[in-house]
Design an enzyme around this catalytic site. Structure first.
Site, PDB file in Angstrom:
ATOM      1  N   CYS A  94      -6.197   0.615  -2.268  1.00  0.00           N
ATOM      2  CA  CYS A  94      -5.711   1.194  -1.013  1.00  0.00           C
ATOM      3  C   CYS A  94      -5.950   2.697  -0.945  1.00  0.00           C
ATOM      4  O   CYS A  94      -6.115   3.251   0.137  1.00  0.00           O
ATOM      5  CB  CYS A  94      -4.228   0.873  -0.820  1.00  0.00           C
ATOM      6  SG  CYS A  94      -3.972  -0.882  -0.441  1.00  0.00           S
ATOM      7  N   CYS A 102       0.474   1.867   0.373  1.00  0.00           N
ATOM      8  CA  CYS A 102       0.328   1.320  -0.978  1.00  0.00           C
ATOM      9  C   CYS A 102      -0.410   2.347  -1.819  1.00  0.00           C
ATOM     10  O   CYS A 102      -1.366   2.975  -1.373  1.00  0.00           O
ATOM     11  CB  CYS A 102      -0.451   0.001  -0.955  1.00  0.00           C
ATOM     12  SG  CYS A 102      -0.757  -0.630  -2.624  1.00  0.00           S
ATOM     13  N   CYS A 116      -2.022   1.732  -4.688  1.00  0.00           N
ATOM     14  CA  CYS A 116      -2.965   1.142  -5.650  1.00  0.00           C
ATOM     15  C   CYS A 116      -4.354   1.744  -5.492  1.00  0.00           C
ATOM     16  O   CYS A 116      -4.671   2.371  -4.484  1.00  0.00           O
ATOM     17  CB  CYS A 116      -3.011  -0.383  -5.493  1.00  0.00           C
ATOM     18  SG  CYS A 116      -4.130  -0.976  -4.221  1.00  0.00           S
TER      19      CYS A 116
END
Lengths: 376, 376
Positions: free
Chosen positions: A309, A304, A306
């Site tokens: 993460c 991920c 983001c």
């Protein structure tokens, strides 16, 4: 004025399509997922952090904004975009859903609903005229017709009365609408009664809205009923207008609804679950308060991209929840919104490259098996 | 190993100076203000948002981290920098202050303090050896000797005993310290008793710490007493070592302490007040819950370059507090930390261009008059 909505590509094996919706604050590529900023803020995130999740449009609730700070104050301050520091598109709902679910109802008449605020008991009347007037003041790019929302299950007579009233209110909403920089969508109601859905869709389509929503779902009817209703209703709506499935939902609901031809979604789950340490991942739910994460140095979800993460371990996030630091809810909310936006990106990509339909069925099955959809 | 601290410029009319402190995670330009990340998070901000305030180093509390998640877990996860997702310098305190102020004390002996955790009553022993062992595990760039913190006012005998114990503990801390990538600072105690301060400073300086803190202030003694003590103590400390005034403080305290030759500060006020809707501005406190801001379209502070002031009106922030959205505390905390960093930037600039000393006196007077320092 040019075309508001344009279908860009169609899936060969289903009703799925990609498109572009033009608003006063820029274009939206569909399918689109809209995070919810109930009271003018997507809970736990700054607008900068929302932008980083690749969200193109956010939703605010008319009911909450009319109570606090009030539509006149929002207007005086330059509108919702200014208040929220968000210069991309915004959608407001009509207030109907909250009036029927949160407040104490006093009287429903054909001209609207008299209710008592859930905050201080103060009396308000909300109907098609006042909802549109308020939404004109709030100034979102997309606004919604005022409708009567019914619970599930709902006795047939009550559902029928509500649908007929919603059709009349849609017409009154259209007549009351004053700003041509705002797109007013009609809302098809009718519960899971397909005949009522047909009648409502027909009535609204004849009024010529620039977009149509499917309302009254995700209220307890279950995935199968929901998708059956969406499959039926979406095909009744014009091909060249955007279709918005309100308040939906879990990943398999979204995937199946895209397959049925839906273009727009909103849901509070990414942030609500984020605040409760519940993370969405492709392999199922991750509950970050669980002690198995105490020493877990892996991110919420491998691969991920983001902010959470890229920077934080599950162990760190568990610690933040454990000691009550706001950073925990913020990080998981960021991850969850990004998870939904990555899902939408995959959907768009696969519609464009022709691989959507078979992938969609497998995804729906996978997510239903992995337990991401239980517990709700 | 080269010089750890270098004085770069000196004010002609006071003891103020600018310098550079070298740590394992990069250089710190002094004077420096360190936001506090008590339990591994600067409350309400992501590391990205902290960086945007121009903060160079943050503080974490040994007491809180040893209780949750525990020093062994932090070490196993790769240390505090990894846990906090902060790759710039970190400072940990010794745990002494919280042991004496938050926990239930069971026994103080020369080898340390037996206390019961304020969370679950569990028994712990913290002393110079264990505090340093824990701080070695946490892995901050700057760590602090274990000291006995006294309240204000404090009976003379108790103060004297505590100071003597703190001197012995400083030596034991130094002996226990195992990592040469961490700078261990000694802490001068002695309340507002200048003779005790002199004795303590002398004792510590003879041990040759790479930096010295002035502890035991900002505990109720008031600005005048504090600055008198700082003026006295700072001059007893080596010119070529950094000086850190712990837990301080309000803008006039910081300005007056820089004038006395202090280089480093930390304080929870920007975030604690931020969470309470109290904003620092150059013209005094702004209380954002106040109804006078209901329609106020101006930012918290004109000409402030922080994320909150560039994007949000006072009215919007008041609304977020009013409805309980996390965005309110986050925005005011961002503003307040940025306010302190802008203050530090002004101080540095004026030390460099020679205008610091006269400006400092006016600033102290201004901030004391404007009410920013009352109510504490």
């Amino acid at each position: 004025m040019g075309k508001v909505f344009e279908v860009k590509s169609k899936d060969e094996f289903s009703h799925a399509r990609t498109g572009v919706l033009e608003t006063a604050h820029g274009e939206i590529e569909t399918p689109v997922f809209m995070p919810v900023g109930t009271r003018g803020s997507v809970k736990g995130l700054t607008p900068e952090q929302i932008t980083e999740t690749d969200s193109q449009i956010i939703l605010a609730n008319t009911y909450h904004m009319m109570l606090r700070p009030g539509a006149d104050i929002v207007e005086e301050l330059g509108g919702l975009h200014k208040l929220m520091a968000w210069d991309k598109p915004i959608l407001t709902d009509s207030g109907g859903y909250q009036v029927f679910s949160l407040s104490t109802l006093n009287k429903i008449t054909d001209s609207g609903v008299e209710f008592a605020s859930h905050i201080d008991g103060k009396k308000y009347i909300l109907g098609p005229e006042s909802s549109i007037e308020i939404q004109n003041k709030l100034g979102a790019d997309i606004i919604m017709a005022f409708d009567e929302c019914t619970p599930f299950p709902c006795p047939e007579e009550r559902l029928k009365t509500a649908v007929n009233r919603s059709i009349r209110w849609a017409e009154q909403s259209l007549k009351s609408h004053k700003r041509d920089d705002q797109l007013l969508f009609g809302i098809v109601q009718g519960g899971i009664d397909l005949a009522l859905r047909s009648g409502c869709a027909e009535g609204l389509v004849s009024m010529g809205f620039p977009g149509y929503a499917i309302g009254g779902l995700s209220v307890g009817e279950g995935h199968k009923n929901m998708i059956e209703t969406v499959n039926h209703t979406a095909t009744l709506l014009p091909e060249d207008k955007p279709r918005y499935l309100m308040g939906v939902g879990m990943p398999p609901d979204i995937i199946a609804a895209v397959k049925a031809g839906v273009d727009m979604f909103d849901c509070v789950l990414p942030t609500r679950n984020g605040r409760n340490a519940f993370a969405f991942t492709q392999s199922g739910a991750v509950r970050l308060r669980n002690s198995i994460h105490t020493k877990d140095s892996s991110p919420i979800e491998n691969n991920c991209d983001c902010y959470a993460c890229r920077n934080f371990s599950r162990a760190a996030i568990r610690h933040f929840f454990n000691v009550g630091e706001m950073l925990g809810p913020t990080l998981v909310s960021i991850h969850n919104i990004r998870f939904f936006q990555r899902l939408i990106a995959s959907i768009k990509e696969r519609i464009k490259d022709g691989s959507f339909s078979s992938w969609a069925d497998k995804q729906v099955e996978k997510y239903q098996k992995c337990g991401l959809c239980r517990d709700f």
